[in-house]
Design a protein around this motif. Structure first.
Motif, PDB file in Angstrom:
ATOM      1  N   GLY A  74       0.819  -1.201   0.000  1.00 39.30           N
ATOM      2  CA  GLY A  74       0.000   0.000   0.000  1.00 39.30           C
ATOM      3  C   GLY A  74       0.854   1.252   0.000  1.00 39.30           C
ATOM      4  O   GLY A  74       2.050   1.204   0.295  1.00 39.30           O
ATOM      5  N   GLN A  75       0.242   2.377  -0.344  1.00 40.03           N
ATOM      6  CA  GLN A  75       0.935   3.660  -0.362  1.00 40.03           C
ATOM      7  C   GLN A  75      -0.039   4.753   0.066  1.00 40.03           C
ATOM      8  O   GLN A  75      -1.243   4.671  -0.210  1.00 40.03           O
ATOM      9  N   ALA A  76       0.479   5.762   0.741  1.00 38.89           N
ATOM     10  CA  ALA A  76      -0.350   6.868   1.219  1.00 38.89           C
ATOM     11  C   ALA A  76       0.237   8.193   0.768  1.00 38.89           C
ATOM     12  O   ALA A  76       1.460   8.349   0.648  1.00 38.89           O
ATOM     13  N   TRP A  77      -0.666   9.152   0.525  1.00 45.79           N
ATOM     14  CA  TRP A  77      -0.278  10.515   0.158  1.00 45.79           C
ATOM     15  C   TRP A  77      -1.020  11.492   1.065  1.00 45.79           C
ATOM     16  O   TRP A  77      -2.143  11.226   1.492  1.00 45.79           O
ATOM     17  N   ILE A  78      -0.415  12.637   1.320  1.00 46.19           N
ATOM     18  CA  ILE A  78      -1.000  13.655   2.191  1.00 46.19           C
ATOM     19  C   ILE A  78      -1.276  14.922   1.384  1.00 46.19           C
ATOM     20  O   ILE A  78      -0.410  15.418   0.668  1.00 46.19           O
ATOM     21  N   SER A  79      -2.495  15.454   1.520  1.00 45.73           N
ATOM     22  CA  SER A  79      -2.877  16.701   0.864  1.00 45.73           C
ATOM     23  C   SER A  79      -3.654  17.563   1.842  1.00 45.73           C
ATOM     24  O   SER A  79      -4.315  17.040   2.752  1.00 45.73           O
ATOM     25  N   CYS A  80      -3.581  18.883   1.651  1.00 44.95           N
ATOM     26  CA  CYS A  80      -4.334  19.826   2.480  1.00 44.95           C
ATOM     27  C   CYS A  80      -5.483  20.431   1.689  1.00 44.95           C
ATOM     28  O   CYS A  80      -6.009  21.492   2.048  1.00 44.95           O
ATOM     29  N   ASP A  90      -3.062  13.780  -5.835  1.00 47.23           N
ATOM     30  CA  ASP A  90      -3.205  12.966  -4.628  1.00 47.23           C
ATOM     31  C   ASP A  90      -2.454  13.558  -3.444  1.00 47.23           C
ATOM     32  O   ASP A  90      -2.781  13.252  -2.297  1.00 47.23           O
ATOM     33  N   GLY A  91      -1.464  14.395  -3.686  1.00 43.18           N
ATOM     34  CA  GLY A  91      -0.696  14.999  -2.601  1.00 43.18           C
ATOM     35  C   GLY A  91       0.740  14.507  -2.584  1.00 43.18           C
ATOM     36  O   GLY A  91       1.236  13.939  -3.551  1.00 43.18           O
ATOM     37  N   VAL A 110      -1.864  22.439   8.955  1.00 44.37           N
ATOM     38  CA  VAL A 110      -2.302  22.989  10.236  1.00 44.37           C
ATOM     39  C   VAL A 110      -3.081  24.277  10.057  1.00 44.37           C
ATOM     40  O   VAL A 110      -4.170  24.463  10.629  1.00 44.37           O
ATOM     41  N   GLU A 111      -2.561  25.206   9.269  1.00 40.81           N
ATOM     42  CA  GLU A 111      -3.216  26.510   9.117  1.00 40.81           C
ATOM     43  C   GLU A 111      -4.616  26.365   8.545  1.00 40.81           C
ATOM     44  O   GLU A 111      -5.563  27.009   8.991  1.00 40.81           O
ATOM     45  N   ARG A 112      -4.742  25.493   7.583  1.00 43.23           N
ATOM     46  CA  ARG A 112      -6.052  25.304   6.950  1.00 43.23           C
ATOM     47  C   ARG A 112      -6.975  24.430   7.794  1.00 43.23           C
ATOM     48  O   ARG A 112      -8.198  24.506   7.674  1.00 43.23           O
ATOM     49  N   GLY A 113      -6.394  23.576   8.596  1.00 41.78           N
ATOM     50  CA  GLY A 113      -7.206  22.700   9.435  1.00 41.78           C
ATOM     51  C   GLY A 113      -7.900  21.602   8.677  1.00 41.78           C
ATOM     52  O   GLY A 113      -8.887  21.029   9.142  1.00 41.78           O
ATOM     53  N   LEU A 114      -7.382  21.245   7.486  1.00 41.86           N
ATOM     54  CA  LEU A 114      -7.990  20.222   6.637  1.00 41.86           C
ATOM     55  C   LEU A 114      -6.924  19.247   6.170  1.00 41.86           C
ATOM     56  O   LEU A 114      -5.860  19.652   5.705  1.00 41.86           O
ATOM     57  N   LEU A 115      -7.228  17.959   6.261  1.00 43.37           N
ATOM     58  CA  LEU A 115      -6.305  16.904   5.870  1.00 43.37           C
ATOM     59  C   LEU A 115      -7.027  15.914   4.968  1.00 43.37           C
ATOM     60  O   LEU A 115      -8.123  15.462   5.280  1.00 43.37           O
ATOM     61  N   ARG A 116      -6.410  15.606   3.827  1.00 46.95           N
ATOM     62  CA  ARG A 116      -6.919  14.531   2.966  1.00 46.95           C
ATOM     63  C   ARG A 116      -5.813  13.495   2.801  1.00 46.95           C
ATOM     64  O   ARG A 116      -4.718  13.814   2.357  1.00 46.95           O
ATOM     65  N   VAL A 117      -6.123  12.266   3.165  1.00 48.05           N
ATOM     66  CA  VAL A 117      -5.178  11.162   3.046  1.00 48.05           C
ATOM     67  C   VAL A 117      -5.647  10.248   1.926  1.00 48.05           C
ATOM     68  O   VAL A 117      -6.753   9.703   1.988  1.00 48.05           O
ATOM     69  N   LEU A 148     -10.471  10.569   4.290  1.00 52.61           N
ATOM     70  CA  LEU A 148      -9.739   9.388   3.838  1.00 52.61           C
ATOM     71  C   LEU A 148     -10.224   9.058   2.432  1.00 52.61           C
ATOM     72  O   LEU A 148     -11.377   8.687   2.232  1.00 52.61           O
ATOM     73  N   ASP A 149      -9.332   9.230   1.482  1.00 55.32           N
ATOM     74  CA  ASP A 149      -9.596   9.043   0.053  1.00 55.32           C
ATOM     75  C   ASP A 149      -9.077   7.645  -0.295  1.00 55.32           C
ATOM     76  O   ASP A 149      -7.877   7.437  -0.453  1.00 55.32           O
ATOM     77  N   LEU A 150      -9.986   6.664  -0.412  1.00 57.74           N
ATOM     78  CA  LEU A 150      -9.630   5.249  -0.318  1.00 57.74           C
ATOM     79  C   LEU A 150      -9.760   4.526  -1.651  1.00 57.74           C
ATOM     80  O   LEU A 150     -10.705   4.739  -2.409  1.00 57.74           O
ATOM     81  N   ASP A 151      -8.794   3.639  -1.917  1.00 51.61           N
ATOM     82  CA  ASP A 151      -8.804   2.793  -3.114  1.00 51.61           C
ATOM     83  C   ASP A 151      -8.192   1.447  -2.728  1.00 51.61           C
ATOM     84  O   ASP A 151      -6.976   1.326  -2.604  1.00 51.61           O
ATOM     85  N   SER A 152      -9.033   0.431  -2.503  1.00 51.01           N
ATOM     86  CA  SER A 152      -8.517  -0.837  -1.989  1.00 51.01           C
ATOM     87  C   SER A 152      -9.388  -2.004  -2.438  1.00 51.01           C
ATOM     88  O   SER A 152     -10.609  -1.923  -2.415  1.00 51.01           O
ATOM     89  N   SER A 153      -8.713  -3.092  -2.795  1.00 51.63           N
ATOM     90  CA  SER A 153      -9.443  -4.312  -3.147  1.00 51.63           C
ATOM     91  C   SER A 153      -9.705  -5.187  -1.935  1.00 51.63           C
ATOM     92  O   SER A 153     -10.255  -6.271  -2.057  1.00 51.63           O
TER      93      SER A 153
END
Length: 387
Positions: A74-80, A90-91, A110-117, A148-153
Motif C-alpha cells: 500500500g501507499q499513502a499521500w497527504i494533501s491539504c 493525490d498529494g 495545520v493553518e487550513r485545518g484540513l487533511l486529505r489522506v 480518507l480518500d480510499l482505493d482498496s481491493s
C-alpha cells in the motif's frame, strides 16, 4: 537432441515466458503496489494472535511509545486540499509511519485545518497502524477536518475492524472517488466514516479463513460463525445493516458482488453514518438550536436527491453540495464547523498550500460566473449521467 542441451534450452524458454508475462519489467515492489487494484482479491480472516492490537484510548495512543511499523502492499499521500484533480493531485507521498515523519507531513495542513489522506493498497496491519497514528497526530496538531480518500481491493477482516474503530472515533469523511474501488474487507473501513461519498465501485464477497483446519462444511461454518458475529457487531455500531454480512456469505470468495447506489444507501454504506448522526443531533440541538438541525436534515435529503446521482464524479457531487448549502443557510454563522459537508466548506478555510489567490476566489464562489469547475459545468449542462 542431446540431453545436455535440454537444460539450457529450457532455461531460455522459461526466461522468454517470464518476459512475456512481465512486459514492463515490473519490480516486485511495483507489482505489490499494483496488485491491490485487481478485482476479486481474497478477503481473509486470520488467527487472533496475528491480528492488529485493538484500538487503545486516544490519550494512551498519544503517550505510549510507537513501535516500528510500515505500509506493506500500500501507499499513502497527504494533501491539504479537497481538489484531487489539480496539481499535485493525490498529494505528497507519506515517507513512513514514525511520529516525526507524520508530524512533518501533516504540518502544512495545520493553518487550513484540513487533511486529505489518499490510500491505495491492501487493508492490513500497516493500514490499521496508519489509521490511528494519523488520527493522533491530526488531533495533536488541531487538524479537525479529515478525509480518507480510499482505493482498496480489500485484505484482512481483523485489520479492517481495528482500522475502522480508529476512524470511527476520530471524525473522518471517507471518499471512494471515480476510478477507485472498495472491495471485500475495505467495505468495513467504509462503514466507519462519519460521512461517506461514493463514486467508485463497492463490492463484497465471502471471507476465507486462512488458518482453518476444517474438513467439513459444518466445521468451517463453526469457525466462521464467531468471525461473522464480530463483523455483525461491528456493522451495528457503525449504523450499517447486518444484512451486508449475510449477503457476503452467499458470494463465493473468488467472485465479486458489486453494490448499486441504491443498495449502498439501503445498507447504510453511503451518506451520513446513522449512529454518528444521532450523536451529532443531540449535541447540535443543544449548541446550535432546533432550526439548525431542521435545516441540516432538509439539506441532507436534498443533497441525496439532487447531487448524489449514480455515475457522477465526486468533484461534481462536492460542487453540487457547495452550491446547495447556500439555499439552506450553510455554512451556519453560529456553528460553521457543524454544518453539513464542512470538510468542503472552502470559503471558511485559509488557502491551501500552493493555491493562488485567484484559484481560492474561484473556489469560494462556486456559483459565480467564470468560477465553476469543469464538473460543475457538465452537471449544469446535463452532461453527467443520471442514475
Amino acid at each position: 537432441m542431446s540431453p545436455r542441451w535440454c537444460l539450457p534450452l529450457l532455461c531460455l524458454a522459461l526466461a522468454s515466458c517470464s518476459k512475456l508475462e512481465n512486459p514492463g519489467n515490473v519490480t516486485a515492489n511495483e507489482a505489490a503496489t499494483r496488485a491491490p487494484r485487481a478485482d476479486g482479491d481474497h478477503m481473509v480472516s486470520i488467527n487472533v494472535a496475528d491480528a492488529p492490537r485493538p484500538v487503545a484510548p486516544p490519550a494512551e495512543r498519544a503517550d505510549r511509545p510507537w513501535p516500528a511499523a510500515w505500509l506493506e502492499n500500500g501507499q499513502a499521500w497527504i494533501s491539504c486540499s479537497t481538489d484531487y484533480a489539480a496539481d499535485p493531485g493525490d498529494g505528497e507521498p507519506l515517507p513512513g509511519l514514525e511520529r516525526a515523519q507524520l508530524e512533518q507531513a501533516l504540518q502544512p495542513c495545520v493553518e487550513r485545518g484540513l487533511l486529505r489522506v489518499r490510500y491505495s493498497g491492501k487493508i492490513n496491519p500497516g493500514f490499521a497502524e496508519l489509521s490511528w497514528r494519523l488520527a493522533v497526530v491530526a488531533e495533536q496538531l488541531g487538524i479537525h477536518k479529515r478525509i480518507l480518500d480510499l482505493d482498496s481491493s480489500g485484505g484482512q477482516v481483523e485489520s479492517a475492524i481495528v482500522a475502522g474503530d480508529a476512524i470511527g472515533e476520530s471524525g473522518w469523511t471517507i471518499w471512494i472517488r471515480e476510478g477507485s474501488i472498495c472491495h471485500s474487507a475495505c467495505v468495513f473501513v467504509l462503514a466507519a466514516g462519519d460521512n461517506r461519498l461514493v463514486s467508485g465501485k463497492v463490492g463484497i464477497h465471502r471471507m476465507m479463513r486462512i488458518s482453518s483446519k476444517a474438513t467439513s462444511r459444518a466445521e468451517l461454518n463453526r469457525e466462521l460463525q464467531e468471525v461473522y458475529d464480530n463483523v455483525k457487531d461491528y456493522l451495528q455500531r457503525n449504523g450499517v445493516a447486518v444484512g451486508v454480512a449475510d449477503l457476503m456469505m452467499t458470494v463465493p470468495n473468488r467472485s465479486l458482488r458489486l453494490l448499486s447506489a441504491g443498495e449502498l444507501r439501503q445498507f447504510g454504506l453511503d451518506g451520513t453514518n446513522a449512529v454518528q448522526d444521532d450523536l451529532e443531533r443531540i449535541k447540535q440541538m443543544r449548541a446550535c438550536g432546533d432550526d439548525f438541525v431542521r435545516r441540516k436534515d432538509a439539506f441532507l435529503v436534498a443533497f441525496d436527491q439532487q447531487c448524489k446521482r449514480e455515475g457522477a464524479e465526486l468533484e461534481a457531487v462536492n460542487a453540487c453540495g457547495q452550491s446547495l448549502k447556500k439555499e439552506y443557510g450553510f455554512p451556519d454563522e453560529v456553528c460553521p464547523s457543524d454544518s453539513p459537508l464542512s470538510e468542503i466548506d472552502v470559503a471558511t478555510l485559509p488557502p491551501a498550500p500552493g493555491d493562488s489567490a485567484d484559484a481560492d476566489a474561484a473556489m469560494e464562489a462556486p456559483g459565480a460566473p467564470g468560477a465553476t469547475s469543469t464538473a460543475e459545468r457538465q452537471r449544469d449542462a446535463g452532461a453527467l449521467p443520471e442514475s
